[in-house]
Design a protein around this motif. Structure first.
Motif, PDB file in Angstrom:
ATOM      1  N   GLY A  81       0.710  -1.222  -0.322  1.00  0.00           N
ATOM      2  CA  GLY A  81      -0.470   0.062   0.060  1.00  0.00           C
ATOM      3  C   GLY A  81       0.753   1.141  -0.138  1.00  0.00           C
ATOM      4  N   SER A  82       0.434   1.992  -0.344  1.00  0.00           N
ATOM      5  CA  SER A  82       1.005   3.587  -0.254  1.00  0.00           C
ATOM      6  C   SER A  82       1.237   3.960   1.002  1.00  0.00           C
ATOM      7  CB  SER A  82      -0.323   4.301  -1.175  1.00  0.00           C
ATOM      8  OG  SER A  82       0.839   5.926  -1.046  1.00  0.00           O
ATOM      9  N   PRO A  83       2.329   4.462   0.824  1.00  0.00           N
ATOM     10  CA  PRO A  83       2.886   5.502   2.510  1.00  0.00           C
ATOM     11  C   PRO A  83       2.818   6.741   2.283  1.00  0.00           C
ATOM     12  CG  PRO A  83       4.342   5.102   0.931  1.00  0.00           C
ATOM     13  CD  PRO A  83       3.847   4.579   0.003  1.00  0.00           C
ATOM     14  N   GLU A  84       2.069   6.964   1.479  1.00  0.00           N
ATOM     15  CA  GLU A  84       1.640   8.256   1.979  1.00  0.00           C
ATOM     16  C   GLU A  84       0.168   9.110   2.313  1.00  0.00           C
ATOM     17  OE1 GLU A  84       3.499  11.086   0.133  1.00  0.00           O
ATOM     18  OE2 GLU A  84       4.582   8.441  -0.742  1.00  0.00           O
ATOM     19  N   ALA A  85       1.352  10.068   3.545  1.00  0.00           N
ATOM     20  CA  ALA A  85      -0.069  10.821   4.140  1.00  0.00           C
ATOM     21  C   ALA A  85      -0.136   9.148   5.189  1.00  0.00           C
ATOM     22  CB  ALA A  85      -0.763  11.381   3.693  1.00  0.00           C
ATOM     23  N   LEU A  86       0.666   8.807   5.800  1.00  0.00           N
ATOM     24  CA  LEU A  86       0.286   7.602   7.135  1.00  0.00           C
ATOM     25  C   LEU A  86       1.056   8.293   7.837  1.00  0.00           C
ATOM     26  CD1 LEU A  86      -1.124   5.260   8.017  1.00  0.00           C
ATOM     27  CD2 LEU A  86       0.748   3.620   6.868  1.00  0.00           C
ATOM     28  N   TYR A  87       0.633   8.455   8.995  1.00  0.00           N
ATOM     29  CA  TYR A  87       1.329   9.173  10.314  1.00  0.00           C
ATOM     30  C   TYR A  87       1.251   7.753  11.015  1.00  0.00           C
ATOM     31  CZ  TYR A  87       1.491  13.571   7.701  1.00  0.00           C
ATOM     32  OH  TYR A  87       1.491  13.813   6.707  1.00  0.00           O
ATOM     33  N   VAL A  88       2.692   7.983  12.516  1.00  0.00           N
ATOM     34  CA  VAL A  88       1.568   6.380  13.560  1.00  0.00           C
ATOM     35  C   VAL A  88       2.997   7.214  14.450  1.00  0.00           C
ATOM     36  CG1 VAL A  88       2.460   4.448  13.954  1.00  0.00           C
ATOM     37  CG2 VAL A  88       2.084   4.743  11.752  1.00  0.00           C
ATOM     38  N   LEU A  89       1.979   6.218  15.350  1.00  0.00           N
ATOM     39  CA  LEU A  89       2.761   7.044  16.957  1.00  0.00           C
ATOM     40  C   LEU A  89       2.928   5.695  17.772  1.00  0.00           C
ATOM     41  CD1 LEU A  89       2.768   9.220  18.776  1.00  0.00           C
ATOM     42  CD2 LEU A  89       0.488   8.908  19.719  1.00  0.00           C
ATOM     43  N   HIS A  90       4.180   5.600  18.213  1.00  0.00           N
ATOM     44  CA  HIS A  90       4.767   4.756  19.416  1.00  0.00           C
ATOM     45  C   HIS A  90       4.845   4.635  20.555  1.00  0.00           C
ATOM     46  CE1 HIS A  90       7.179   0.474  20.202  1.00  0.00           C
ATOM     47  NE2 HIS A  90       5.908   0.547  20.944  1.00  0.00           N
ATOM     48  N   LYS A  91       3.430   4.306  21.582  1.00  0.00           N
ATOM     49  CA  LYS A  91       3.517   4.525  23.244  1.00  0.00           C
ATOM     50  C   LYS A  91       3.883   3.787  23.168  1.00  0.00           C
ATOM     51  CE  LYS A  91       2.656   8.429  25.016  1.00  0.00           C
ATOM     52  NZ  LYS A  91       1.794   9.699  24.822  1.00  0.00           N
ATOM     53  N   VAL A  92       4.328   3.269  24.982  1.00  0.00           N
ATOM     54  CA  VAL A  92       3.488   2.793  25.954  1.00  0.00           C
ATOM     55  C   VAL A  92       2.601   2.947  27.350  1.00  0.00           C
ATOM     56  CG1 VAL A  92       4.571   0.681  27.569  1.00  0.00           C
ATOM     57  CG2 VAL A  92       6.413   1.490  25.205  1.00  0.00           C
ATOM     58  N   LYS A  93       1.737   2.155  27.406  1.00  0.00           N
ATOM     59  CA  LYS A  93       1.068   2.687  28.642  1.00  0.00           C
ATOM     60  C   LYS A  93       1.017   1.810  29.659  1.00  0.00           C
ATOM     61  CE  LYS A  93      -3.786   4.448  29.926  1.00  0.00           C
ATOM     62  NZ  LYS A  93      -3.057   5.975  29.804  1.00  0.00           N
ATOM     63  N   GLU A  94       1.361   1.535  30.742  1.00  0.00           N
ATOM     64  CA  GLU A  94       0.916   0.454  31.561  1.00  0.00           C
ATOM     65  C   GLU A  94       1.892  -0.802  30.722  1.00  0.00           C
ATOM     66  OE1 GLU A  94      -3.425  -0.079  32.399  1.00  0.00           O
ATOM     67  OE2 GLU A  94      -3.238   1.943  33.261  1.00  0.00           O
TER      68      GLU A  94
END
Length: 336
Positions: A283-296
């Motif tokens: 798939g297209s990588p354009e306009a694809l945003y990602v956030l990686h976090k850790v919670k508990e």
């Protein structure tokens, strides 16, 4: 910048959103979804949607939530979505390998021409700012944009937070964040203590990237600071070259990249050694945003399609675990 300060101080960022959206055309739930979801991907943790006006005798400008809007009955669905983003982004930790230096000192060091007049409009006129300041500002903004587009989580630190940082192994630690890479935008001016911390990080095995030019002015000694030049000479190889970048290494495993021209060259250098958290397999990588976090102690990814069309992507995540997709806000449905 605000989200990074909040991360370092263990707080969260409050944002008034949709403030002027639609002033050029119209406001719609679909457009609000895109903007609000992107704010979530930029680590905003509390939202104040603009605005709620109930005076039906006037036309609101810019458009906002009010009783004559046809989409007002669906506000609960929007609020549920934002409530879930707020819950996940609060009291959680951003996973970022990259630290971008905030070049405020350099811009202010070249700001004198802009303050010959106290008129605010005059001071905001880009034409009267020095070429040094304009280059620093524009390239710093470009770096943030390119890192976000490449789905590489990063944080921003100024001299204060770099001064508070500790070197642990080959990582630079600020609060609970540990960085393997420090990026320096093009600058004319820097505090000597900041340059010293760059050298210490490199000598400890960290990776440093300098973009386009190294500062020659220190806040302590002014122009052509010899001590500053000695630090850069020890860390970087910035001799003229047609190569995309020059790399200098040391016995501790430290790497110092000097990238003289394009931000695309810099991104190429980053890809040489950083294993992306998220890889687009299909798939297209354009306009694809990602956030990686850790919670508990649970890893979660917030993925945003910043286009008006639906799409399909196959993604590879660096974190191992059992994936789970949440469906229908408020309904409690989950799919493994």
């Amino acid at each position: 910048e605000n989200a990074s300060v909040a991360e370092f101080e263990k707080r969260h960022v409050v944002c008034e959103n949709q403030g002027v959206q639609g002033e050029d055309s119209y406001l719609s739930p679909e457009r609000m979804r895109r903007v609000s979801n992107c704010l979530g991907a930029w680590n905003i943790a509390e939202f104040i949607p603009h605005a709620f006006d109930y005076d039906l005798s006037r036309t609101n400008y810019p458009p906002d939530w009010f009783r004559s809007q046809p989409f007002l009955p669906w506000f609960r669905s929007y609020a549920d979505q934002m409530r879930r983003i707020s819950f996940m982004n609060r009291d959680s930790h951003l996973v970022a390998d990259i630290l971008l230096y905030y070049p405020q000192v350099s811009v202010w060091g070249q700001a004198a021409p802009s303050f010959f007049d106290t008129d605010r409009v005059t001071m905001m006129n880009e034409a009267i700012w020095s070429s040094d300041a304009k280059e620093t500002d524009s390239q710093y903004a470009e770096l943030k944009l390119r890192l976000s587009e490449a789905r590489l989580d990063y944080q921003v630190a100024d001299d204060y937070y770099l001064g508070q940082s500790q070197i642990e192994g080959n990582r630079l630690r600020i609060a609970d964040s540990r960085f393997q890479t420090l990026i320096l935008p093009p600058m004319s001016t820097i505090r000597r203590g900041t340059a010293e911390q760059v050298r210490k990080f490199y000598n400890a095995g960290g990776t440093v990237i300098a973009f386009r030019r190294l500062p020659t002015i220190s806040t302590e000694n002014g122009r052509d600071d010899r001590a500053l030049a000695a630090i850069w000479s020890e860390v970087f190889d910035n001799r003229p070259s047609q190569a995309p970048y020059r790399v200098k290494t040391n016995a501790a495993g430290g790497s110092a990249y000097f990238v003289p021209r394009s931000v695309l060259d810099l991104m190429g250098a980053v890809r040489q050694y950083i294993d992306p958290d998220v890889k687009v397999v299909e798939g297209s990588p354009e306009a694809l945003y990602v956030l990686h976090k850790v919670k508990e102690n649970i890893h979660f990814y917030w993925m945003v399609n910043n286009t008006p069309q639906s799409r399909s992507n196959l993604l590879s995540l660096k974190t191992l675990g059992r994936p789970e997709r949440w469906v229908l806000p408020g309904a409690g449905l989950r799919h493994a």
